[in-house]
Write an enzyme that holds these catalytic residues in place. Structure first.
Site, mmCIF file in Angstrom:
data_model
loop_
_atom_site.group_PDB
_atom_site.id
_atom_site.type_symbol
_atom_site.label_atom_id
_atom_site.label_comp_id
_atom_site.label_asym_id
_atom_site.label_seq_id
_atom_site.Cartn_x
_atom_site.Cartn_y
_atom_site.Cartn_z
ATOM 1 N N ASP A 1 -2.415 6.411 -3.496
ATOM 2 C CA ASP A 1 -1.259 5.783 -2.850
ATOM 3 C C ASP A 1 -0.639 4.674 -3.698
ATOM 4 O OD1 ASP A 1 -3.311 3.954 -2.585
ATOM 5 O OD2 ASP A 1 -2.596 3.215 -0.653
ATOM 6 N N SER B 1 0.801 -1.223 0.000
ATOM 7 C CA SER B 1 0.000 0.000 0.000
ATOM 8 C C SER B 1 0.838 1.279 0.000
ATOM 9 C CB SER B 1 -0.957 -0.040 1.186
ATOM 10 O OG SER B 1 -1.835 1.026 1.111
ATOM 11 N N HIS B 2 0.675 2.078 1.027
ATOM 12 C CA HIS B 2 1.320 3.391 1.090
ATOM 13 C C HIS B 2 2.747 3.307 1.628
ATOM 14 C CE1 HIS B 2 -0.607 2.202 4.754
ATOM 15 N NE2 HIS B 2 0.247 2.939 5.414
ATOM 16 N N ASP C 1 -5.694 2.659 -3.725
ATOM 17 C CA ASP C 1 -6.998 2.626 -3.052
ATOM 18 C C ASP C 1 -7.245 3.816 -2.125
ATOM 19 O OD1 ASP C 1 -5.231 1.788 -1.118
ATOM 20 O OD2 ASP C 1 -6.259 -0.097 -0.658
ATOM 21 N N ARG C 2 -6.190 4.564 -1.801
ATOM 22 C CA ARG C 2 -6.396 5.747 -0.945
ATOM 23 C C ARG C 2 -6.549 7.003 -1.793
ATOM 24 N NH1 ARG C 2 -2.821 5.482 4.498
ATOM 25 N NH2 ARG C 2 -3.330 3.334 5.032
HETATM 26 C C1 G16 Z 1 -5.122 -0.336 5.456
HETATM 27 C C2 G16 Z 1 -6.524 -0.803 5.677
HETATM 28 C C3 G16 Z 1 -7.378 0.334 6.131
HETATM 29 C C4 G16 Z 1 -6.774 0.992 7.359
HETATM 30 C C5 G16 Z 1 -5.361 1.419 7.066
HETATM 31 C C6 G16 Z 1 -4.627 1.920 8.295
HETATM 32 O O1 G16 Z 1 -5.089 0.539 4.383
HETATM 33 O O2 G16 Z 1 -7.081 -1.363 4.518
HETATM 34 O O3 G16 Z 1 -8.647 -0.164 6.399
HETATM 35 O O4 G16 Z 1 -7.529 2.092 7.750
HETATM 36 O O5 G16 Z 1 -4.626 0.317 6.596
HETATM 37 O O6 G16 Z 1 -4.502 0.880 9.190
HETATM 38 P P1 G16 Z 1 -3.592 1.008 10.472
HETATM 39 O O7 G16 Z 1 -4.132 2.204 11.219
HETATM 40 O O8 G16 Z 1 -3.774 -0.281 11.206
HETATM 41 O O9 G16 Z 1 -2.179 1.267 10.018
HETATM 42 P P2 G16 Z 1 -4.036 0.357 3.225
HETATM 43 O O10 G16 Z 1 -4.289 1.503 2.297
HETATM 44 O O11 G16 Z 1 -2.699 0.400 3.921
HETATM 45 O O12 G16 Z 1 -4.321 -0.983 2.645
#
Ligand code: G16
Length: 544
Positions: A278, A114-115, A282-283
């Site tokens: 990101d 992801s990010h 998805d963000r």
């Molecule tokens: C993921 C999850 C999201 C969550 C985010 C932050 O996003 O899919 O639902 O809100 O992580 O999670 P945490 O606060 O546990 O770091 P992504 O975009 O990283 O897949």
């Protein structure tokens, strides 16, 4: 006949999926058997029936291609009859969800952290999505983790690598691999939801946008949709060639890491609209000219304006937000007389609600917004939704947001992240907070009085499953609150997230910067958590 090899292995103890799949440093994934063990544990936990089709793709980060070749050979050995893989190994997370649903496949594997930054020393990740297109629920991720500790062998076929860059069908053993266009199905879905003519008209009228793909997966999607289909000018998109190390950047669309875009939108002669997405697409972050839209507000504003968008013109069934997300959307839901659900952090918790038809839109403070068109959050979808609303209302981002606050009041909101804290110190902060929970209710701290303290627990209204330990909440009598959580997506030490929220109905205060308006709550959070004394940290790493 295919030549299946059985490889002996031993389990690792650290393959527990976090908030969204397994994320580790690239060198961890490059250890012998590390990726294969996890993939075999996925296949063993889901037992694909004969003839099953899998979707496979990733955000193009370092190790994506190698991982795809390994997974293809393992899928063939584990009984899949077909794999749909994005050209070049690319599929954004929303596009993967779209493809899983459109072709009614058994599920999909998405390769992304992801990010999180990429590159040889950066992060890599893998997660399994089920047939509804959404992240596997906890009962599956827990089964995968259990198997990963006990695994003794995995299977793969002995076959040459697939030419991932050329569209077409290939054989791996007796399995077919279809290399598909990663953008086409997704772009078609977007065109079916939004008024592309209206957005094209907006651009033609001189409305200027800047979309920053942050050198990550959404580049080709943005080019197809904004430039080719909507007629935006070439300078409307930046950083749109995906790179395995994201150009050495941190592909997280927030005010800190998307600074290039922020400088443009806050600079002279700024465009009317800015957005970024990101690593895996998805963000989203939404900016107006010299104006930032908080993700919690964004969800509320999209909900309030949903019927202006063709895909949602008949109204929405309900909304959902993660617990730490502000209650701005709750106020809209109340006015629309639709249900509003509060779930733990993690997109996987929205899936059951959407499958049951209970919610149409959902979102999170962590720059995630989406709807039941797929089962992942969706960065470009959110950008197109905003553009559609702007075209329909003919108003700026700032005016739309300020009018929203004037009508519903403002849930002033901010998140402070303290990254890379030694796990022991972070756990100490959380334990200290919990230890004081019994004595806090009724106490007056500054101008706030504590009403309730708890550790958030969620019972899924569809399947009755219970998820506890989802974040420490300190709720004040006036509806303000502070939430403390440990992130489930980091790979280095622990990240403490502090979420701060206060409600202000007075328009005269709406010009205030969130940090200014929340200053007292920020002080109280420091006092209650003893964060500085326990971690030595004063300033957050990131403020959103
Ligand atoms: C993921 C999850 C999201 C969550 C985010 C932050 O996003 O899919 O639902 O809100 O992580 O999670 P945490 O606060 O546990 O770091 P992504 O975009 O990283 O897949």
């Amino acid at each position: 006949m295919q030549n299946t090899l059985t490889i002996c292995t031993t389990g690792f103890n650290d393959q527990k999926p976090g908030t969204s799949g397994l994320r580790k440093r690239v060198p961890v994934f490059q250890q012998p058997h590390y990726l294969a063990n996890f993939v075999q544990s996925i296949f063993d936990s889901i037992s694909p029936p004969p003839g099953a089709t899998l979707v496979l793709g990733g955000d193009g980060r370092y190790y994506n291609r190698e991982a795809i070749q390994i997974i293809l050979k393992m899928a063939a050995a584990n009984g899949f009859s077909r794999v749909l893989v994005g050209q070049g190994g690319i599929l954004s997370t929303p596009a993967a969800s779209c493809v899983i649903r459109k072709y009614a496949t058994f599920g999909g594997i998405i390769l992304s952290a992801s990010h999180n930054p990429g590159g040889p020393e950066g992060d890599f990740g893998i997660k399994y999505n089920t047939a509804n297109g959404g992240p596997a629920p906890e009962k599956i991720t827990e089964a995968i983790f259990d198997l990963s500790k006990k695994i003794t062998q995995y299977q793969l076929v002995d076959a040459p690598d697939v030419a991932l860059d050329t569209l077409g069908d290939y054989s791996v053993g007796s399995m077919i691999v279809s290399v598909i266009d990663p953008v086409a199905d997704y772009a078609e879905l977007m065109a079916s939801l939004f008024d592309f003519d209206a957005i094209r008209g907006l651009f033609a009228s001189g409305f200027r946008i800047k979309f920053d793909a942050m050198h990550a997966v959404n580049g080709p999607y943005a080019r197809e949709i904004f430039i080719k289909r909507l007629g935006a000018t070439e300078d409307s998109i930046i950083n749109c060639v995906p790179l395995p190390d994201f150009g050495n950047g941190h592909p997280d669309p927030n005010l800190t890491y998307a600074h290039e875009l922020v400088e443009i939108l806050y600079g002279e002669n700024a465009p009317d609209f800015g957005a970024a997405s990101d690593g895996d697409g998805d963000r989203n972050m939404i900016l107006g000219r010299h104006f930032f839209v908080n993700p919690s507000d964004s969800l509320a504003i999209l909900t309030a304006n949903a019927t202006r968008v063709p895909g949602y013109s008949s109204g929405i069934a309900g909304v959902a937000r993660s617990m730490p997300t502000s209650a701005a959307v709750d106020r809209v839901a109340k006015e629309l007389a639709i249900p509003c659900f509060e779930t733990p952090t993690g997109w996987k918790f929205f899936g059951n609600l959407m499958d049951a038809g209970k919610v149409t839109l959902c979102g999170e403070e962590s720059f995630g917004t989406g709807s039941d068109h797929i089962r992942e959050k969706d960065g470009l979808w959110a950008v197109l939704f905003w553009l559609n609303v702007i075209a329909a209302r003919n108003q700026s981002v700032e005016t739309i947001t300020r009018e929203h606050w004037a009508h519903f009041g403002r849930n002033v909101y901010s998140r402070h992240d303290f990254e890379a804290i030694p796990a022991e110190a972070a756990n100490g902060v959380m334990q200290h907070l919990k230890n004081n929970f019994a004595s806090l209710p009724g106490q007056k701290i500054g101008s706030y009085t504590v009403a309730v303290c708890d550790d958030f627990s969620y019972t899924d209204p569809v399947d009755g499953s219970v998820s506890s330990g989802q974040g420490l909440r300190v709720l004040f009598t006036d509806g303000s609150r502070i939430v403390f959580r440990l992130s489930g997506t980091g790979t280095e030490g622990a990240t403490i997230r502090i979420y701060l929220e206060a409600y202000d109905p007075n328009v005269e205060n709406h010009h205030l910067d969130a940090q200014e308006a929340l200053a007292e709550l920020i002080r109280i959070a420091g006092q209650l958590s003893e964060l500085e004394a326990r971690t030595g940290r004063v300033q957050p790493t990131v403020i959103t």
